[in-house]
Design an enzyme around this catalytic site. Structure first.
Site, PDB file in Angstrom:
ATOM      1  N   TYR A 229     -16.711  18.047 -13.517  1.00  0.00           N
ATOM      2  CA  TYR A 229     -17.159  16.677 -13.722  1.00  0.00           C
ATOM      3  C   TYR A 229     -18.271  16.343 -12.715  1.00  0.00           C
ATOM      4  O   TYR A 229     -18.168  16.697 -11.536  1.00  0.00           O
ATOM      5  CB  TYR A 229     -15.944  15.755 -13.535  1.00  0.00           C
TER       6      TYR A 229
ATOM      7  N   ASP B  41      -7.827  20.158 -12.273  1.00  0.00           N
ATOM      8  CA  ASP B  41      -8.144  18.895 -12.948  1.00  0.00           C
ATOM      9  C   ASP B  41      -7.717  19.052 -14.403  1.00  0.00           C
ATOM     10  O   ASP B  41      -8.345  19.774 -15.174  1.00  0.00           O
ATOM     11  CB  ASP B  41      -9.656  18.623 -12.830  1.00  0.00           C
TER      12      ASP B  41
ATOM     13  N   ARG C  58       0.850  -1.196   0.000  1.00  0.00           N
ATOM     14  CA  ARG C  58       0.000   0.000   0.000  1.00  0.00           C
ATOM     15  C   ARG C  58       0.886   1.246   0.000  1.00  0.00           C
ATOM     16  O   ARG C  58       0.598   2.239  -0.645  1.00  0.00           O
ATOM     17  CB  ARG C  58      -0.961  -0.003   1.193  1.00  0.00           C
TER      18      ARG C  58
ATOM     19  N   LYS D  22      -8.739   8.424 -18.666  1.00  0.00           N
ATOM     20  CA  LYS D  22      -9.071   9.084 -19.926  1.00  0.00           C
ATOM     21  C   LYS D  22      -7.838   9.150 -20.829  1.00  0.00           C
ATOM     22  O   LYS D  22      -7.316   8.125 -21.197  1.00  0.00           O
ATOM     23  CB  LYS D  22      -9.668  10.459 -19.624  1.00  0.00           C
TER      24      LYS D  22
HETATM   25  C1  PLP Z   1     -13.692  10.903 -15.505  1.00  0.00           C
HETATM   26  C2  PLP Z   1     -13.326  12.163 -14.858  1.00  0.00           C
HETATM   27  C3  PLP Z   1     -13.060  12.223 -13.486  1.00  0.00           C
HETATM   28  C4  PLP Z   1     -13.223  11.015 -12.583  1.00  0.00           C
HETATM   29  O1  PLP Z   1     -12.232  10.057 -12.812  1.00  0.00           O
HETATM   30  P1  PLP Z   1     -12.460   8.463 -12.632  1.00  0.00           P
HETATM   31  O2  PLP Z   1     -11.174   7.898 -13.117  1.00  0.00           O
HETATM   32  O3  PLP Z   1     -13.636   8.087 -13.460  1.00  0.00           O
HETATM   33  O4  PLP Z   1     -12.700   8.216 -11.192  1.00  0.00           O
HETATM   34  C5  PLP Z   1     -12.655  13.438 -12.950  1.00  0.00           C
HETATM   35  N1  PLP Z   1     -12.526  14.543 -13.721  1.00  0.00           N
HETATM   36  C6  PLP Z   1     -12.779  14.523 -15.048  1.00  0.00           C
HETATM   37  C7  PLP Z   1     -12.617  15.773 -15.851  1.00  0.00           C
HETATM   38  C8  PLP Z   1     -13.187  13.340 -15.664  1.00  0.00           C
HETATM   39  O5  PLP Z   1     -13.459  13.337 -16.969  1.00  0.00           O
END
Ligand code: PLP
Length: 389
Positions: free
Chosen positions: A108, A180, A56, A205
């Site tokens: 998001y 983000d 971990r 993504k």
């Molecule tokens: C998908 C997404 C998230 C969340 O991420 P996960 O990997 O699905 O937990 C956060 N911010 C943005 C802009 C996203 O597209």
């Protein structure tokens, strides 16, 4: 001969994407990082070990990914989490009950849900503002404000926040700017060069890019914030598994090859949609009609493959979603394959309808994630799917 890529800061992006995570494999000289599927490590004696005690805390495969994301974002420290949301949840543990956070109103859907349905009840206070209007961000700050959280471009409205201006507001209040960077990726946008303090991603993504893993990553320059996040990473345990880390590492090695093709496809399809539907219905920062086109050009080196188009009604949206042949109807984005979705009922279903209406996420909005297929095939697909609208 050593294959350790120590001095990666001087190398260009693509070279770092491929080599920054490397360390010598003393056992066999494996050129790719081995997947360390182990929960624990043998110790030589009490207090004597090779720097690894329990997985971990540290895993060599995960560390390779963490070095890579730190290098690509121009940071000193990287962290890999089980998901983008797990990553953000851990980042939020930097704060305490009573702390105030200013967050973009169009983030998001899962980010809003985490804050509104969970963290708010633990005593964190949130204000949601239109972060494209920097004076609103400043007005929302209070003496308790500890962070400003922005997503740019936003999902699905493709709004751009001025990162340098947001960093100035944050720092004037002794608060952190948390960005983000999922949509732009470090290939097109470098938030630390604009003053960000923490950068995070849904690595699910573009970073992974192949739609076969759920993962999150964060990068930090400041040693103190990094030490606190390191503690949270181990103490709260939302860590990325070794195989997921390996998949994301493999994906990142072609990030600099994929992003230009996402961008080419995004520009071509956005231009076609603007011509066909009217520019005012198409949200893509690369279009001159985008209200923040100049800021996007100044802050990003490419516009990527995300486009939102308003076709008017949910019925018309459904018509398009049913007709596509290469694009697939699915949540998520940033993979090699093209996807299409309906934000109001999919990614942003967790945002209450009144709130969606207020911030402008309409029932007629369709979001496209242009993959890296051949441009003409995607254009043909969009053309036949939008026929008769
Ligand atoms: C998908 C997404 C998230 C969340 O991420 P996960 O990997 O699905 O937990 C956060 N911010 C943005 C802009 C996203 O597209």
């Amino acid at each position: 001969m050593t294959r350790v890529f120590e001095d990666d800061r001087g190398a260009a992006f693509g070279t770092r994407a491929i080599h920054a995570g490397e360390r010598e494999d003393p056992l066999a000289g494996a050129i790719m990082p081995p997947v360390y599927l182990t929960s624990t490590y043998v110790q030589q004696g009490l207090g004597e070990n090779k720097g690894y005690e329990y997985a971990r805390g540290k895993n060599p495969t995960r560390e390779a990914l963490e070095r890579t994301i730190a290098s690509l974002e121009g940071a000193q420290h990287g962290f890999a989490f089980s998901s983008g949301m797990g990553c953000l949840d851990s980042i939020m543990k930097l704060f305490q009950s009573g702390d105030h956070i200013v967050c973009g109103e169009n983030v998001y859907g899962g980010t809003f849900r985490l804050f509104d349905k969970l963290l708010q009840h633990l005593g964190l206070q949130f204000s949601y503002v239109d972060t494209t209007r920097i004076e609103r961000v400043a007005d929302a700050c209070t003496p308790n404000t500890k962070a400003i959280i922005v997503e740019t471009p936003t999902n699905p409205l493709m709004q751009i926040t001025n990162l340098s201006a947001a960093a100035d507001v944050a720092h004037a209040h002794n608060a952190l700017l948390i960005v983000d960077n999922t949509f732009a990726t470090p290939f097109f946008q470098q938030p630390f060069s604009h003053g960000a303090d923490v950068v995070f991603h849904s690595a699910t993504k573009y970073l992974n890019g192949h739609s076969d893993v759920i993962c999150g990553v964060a990068a930090v320059i400041d040693d103190d914030i990094a030490a606190r996040l390191q503690f949270i990473h181990n103490a709260a345990g939302a860590v990325a598994g070794p195989f997921d880390s390996w998949l994301v590492l493999r994906g990142i090695k072609t990030l600099h090859l994929r992003m230009p093709q996402h961008d080419r496809n995004g520009r071509s399809i956005a231009a076609w949609l603007a011509e066909r539907m009217g520019a005012e219905r198409v949200r893509y920062p690369g279009l001159e009609s985008h209200p923040q086109h100049a800021l996007a050009c100044a802050q990003m080196t490419g516009m990527g493959g995300m486009i939102t188009v308003d076709v008017g009604t949910k019925e018309k949206a459904n018509q398009v979603l049913k007709k596509v042949r290469i694009f697939s109807l699915a949540e998520s984005l940033g993979g090699v394959e093209s996807l299409i979705s309906h934000p109001a009922s999919m990614t942003h279903a967790s945002v209450p309808p009144e709130r969606r209406a207020q911030i402008g996420i309409g029932e007629g909005m369709v979001r496209l994630s242009c993959g890296v297929e051949d441009t003409d095939d995607l254009l043909d697909d969009v053309e036949q799917a939008f026929a008769g609208l």
